[in-house]
Motif scaffolding. Sequence first.
Motif, PDB file in Angstrom:
ATOM      1  N   ALA A  87       0.832  -1.204   0.000  1.00 24.51           N
ATOM      2  CA  ALA A  87       0.000   0.000   0.000  1.00 24.51           C
ATOM      3  C   ALA A  87       0.869   1.257   0.000  1.00 24.51           C
ATOM      4  O   ALA A  87       0.561   2.236  -0.693  1.00 24.51           O
ATOM      5  CB  ALA A  87      -0.935  -0.007   1.209  1.00 24.51           C
ATOM      6  N   PHE A  88       1.965   1.230   0.745  1.00 30.31           N
ATOM      7  CA  PHE A  88       2.877   2.371   0.808  1.00 30.31           C
ATOM      8  C   PHE A  88       3.541   2.606  -0.545  1.00 30.31           C
ATOM      9  O   PHE A  88       3.611   3.741  -1.018  1.00 30.31           O
ATOM     10  CB  PHE A  88       3.935   2.132   1.899  1.00 30.31           C
ATOM     11  CG  PHE A  88       4.826   3.307   2.167  1.00 30.31           C
ATOM     12  CD1 PHE A  88       4.350   4.411   2.854  1.00 30.31           C
ATOM     13  CD2 PHE A  88       6.143   3.295   1.759  1.00 30.31           C
ATOM     14  CE1 PHE A  88       5.178   5.495   3.129  1.00 30.31           C
ATOM     15  CE2 PHE A  88       6.978   4.371   2.017  1.00 30.31           C
ATOM     16  CZ  PHE A  88       6.492   5.478   2.705  1.00 30.31           C
ATOM     17  N   GLY A 133       4.056   6.054  -4.719  1.00 29.31           N
ATOM     18  CA  GLY A 133       4.376   6.101  -6.143  1.00 29.31           C
ATOM     19  C   GLY A 133       3.333   6.881  -6.921  1.00 29.31           C
ATOM     20  O   GLY A 133       3.654   7.687  -7.798  1.00 29.31           O
ATOM     21  N   ALA A 134       2.059   6.659  -6.576  1.00 30.99           N
ATOM     22  CA  ALA A 134       0.973   7.381  -7.250  1.00 30.99           C
ATOM     23  C   ALA A 134       1.017   8.871  -6.926  1.00 30.99           C
ATOM     24  O   ALA A 134       0.888   9.713  -7.821  1.00 30.99           O
ATOM     25  CB  ALA A 134      -0.376   6.787  -6.853  1.00 30.99           C
ATOM     26  N   ALA A 168       8.249   5.961  -5.330  1.00 31.44           N
ATOM     27  CA  ALA A 168       8.038   5.040  -4.216  1.00 31.44           C
ATOM     28  C   ALA A 168       9.360   4.609  -3.589  1.00 31.44           C
ATOM     29  O   ALA A 168       9.463   4.475  -2.368  1.00 31.44           O
ATOM     30  CB  ALA A 168       7.259   3.813  -4.685  1.00 31.44           C
ATOM     31  N   VAL A 169      10.376   4.416  -4.409  1.00 33.73           N
ATOM     32  CA  VAL A 169      11.690   4.032  -3.896  1.00 33.73           C
ATOM     33  C   VAL A 169      12.273   5.164  -3.044  1.00 33.73           C
ATOM     34  O   VAL A 169      12.848   4.916  -1.978  1.00 33.73           O
ATOM     35  CB  VAL A 169      12.634   3.634  -5.056  1.00 33.73           C
ATOM     36  CG1 VAL A 169      14.063   3.518  -4.599  1.00 33.73           C
ATOM     37  CG2 VAL A 169      12.161   2.319  -5.680  1.00 33.73           C
ATOM     38  N   PHE A 170      12.108   6.405  -3.504  1.00 32.84           N
ATOM     39  CA  PHE A 170      12.552   7.541  -2.693  1.00 32.84           C
ATOM     40  C   PHE A 170      11.767   7.605  -1.386  1.00 32.84           C
ATOM     41  O   PHE A 170      12.319   7.971  -0.345  1.00 32.84           O
ATOM     42  CB  PHE A 170      12.410   8.851  -3.472  1.00 32.84           C
ATOM     43  CG  PHE A 170      13.644   9.236  -4.226  1.00 32.84           C
ATOM     44  CD1 PHE A 170      14.482  10.222  -3.753  1.00 32.84           C
ATOM     45  CD2 PHE A 170      13.968   8.606  -5.415  1.00 32.84           C
ATOM     46  CE1 PHE A 170      15.636  10.577  -4.444  1.00 32.84           C
ATOM     47  CE2 PHE A 170      15.108   8.957  -6.119  1.00 32.84           C
ATOM     48  CZ  PHE A 170      15.948   9.948  -5.631  1.00 32.84           C
ATOM     49  N   GLY A 196       8.197  11.900  -3.356  1.00 37.27           N
ATOM     50  CA  GLY A 196       8.356  10.582  -2.748  1.00 37.27           C
ATOM     51  C   GLY A 196       9.225  10.640  -1.507  1.00 37.27           C
ATOM     52  O   GLY A 196       8.873  10.087  -0.457  1.00 37.27           O
ATOM     53  N   ALA A 197      10.365  11.315  -1.595  1.00 34.62           N
ATOM     54  CA  ALA A 197      11.267  11.430  -0.444  1.00 34.62           C
ATOM     55  C   ALA A 197      10.577  12.141   0.710  1.00 34.62           C
ATOM     56  O   ALA A 197      10.663  11.700   1.862  1.00 34.62           O
ATOM     57  CB  ALA A 197      12.539  12.172  -0.850  1.00 34.62           C
ATOM     58  N   PHE A 198       9.873  13.217   0.406  1.00 42.75           N
ATOM     59  CA  PHE A 198       9.173  13.969   1.457  1.00 42.75           C
ATOM     60  C   PHE A 198       8.121  13.093   2.142  1.00 42.75           C
ATOM     61  O   PHE A 198       8.045  13.047   3.377  1.00 42.75           O
ATOM     62  CB  PHE A 198       8.527  15.231   0.878  1.00 42.75           C
ATOM     63  CG  PHE A 198       7.842  16.072   1.906  1.00 42.75           C
ATOM     64  CD1 PHE A 198       8.574  16.892   2.745  1.00 42.75           C
ATOM     65  CD2 PHE A 198       6.464  16.039   2.030  1.00 42.75           C
ATOM     66  CE1 PHE A 198       7.941  17.663   3.708  1.00 42.75           C
ATOM     67  CE2 PHE A 198       5.823  16.806   2.988  1.00 42.75           C
ATOM     68  CZ  PHE A 198       6.559  17.626   3.831  1.00 42.75           C
TER      69      PHE A 198
END
Length: 186
Positions: free
Chosen positions: A81-82, A87-88, A113-115, A170-172
């Motif tokens: 889900a994360f 990612g979305a 999502a990876v970030f 993503g990172a934030f």
Amino acid sequence: MRATLETLAAAALVGIAQGALRLVGLAGLLALSTPLSAAPWTVLTSVYAHGSIGHLLANGLVLLLVGPLVERRTTRLRFHAFVATTGALAGIAQVTLGGLFGPPTAVLGLSGAVFALGGYLLAGNVVTATLFDRLRLPPRAQFALFGLAAVALTATTAAPGVALIAHAVGAFCGLVAGRVGLLDVR
């Protein structure tokens, strides 16, 4: 590493579907672009779709580095889900905000999502929690610090054609989620 490998398998399956769609001239069917309402499924499919095998391999390598570390702290369902949600969100931010700074473009890939997973690890570990608890920074200051950290992390990937807004968002998201322990099951 089960959820990490499942995520990679999903990206590989979407990659196979992309190859088939490319053969019939529908390669862009899985890419997220504006207006979002034109192809709403792309909010999710674009997270797992990639522009090339090299793009998939680069995202997959980083996912293999950070994914298992996040998996140790959460459930498979929360992990998936994360990944899908961050990612979305990263993709939506890229296509909507990116269009304000240049021509509208489509976006693909797991990098947002990876970030987020990397940000989760950075902000959700014991050392960072101890540091923030000792500094007693107000929530707004922490928010601003996470914004700066997201920009700094994003700057490491700056190159033509890279979805920098998606990386920063993503990172934030990951930094904020890590600070509050969103995925932790303890």
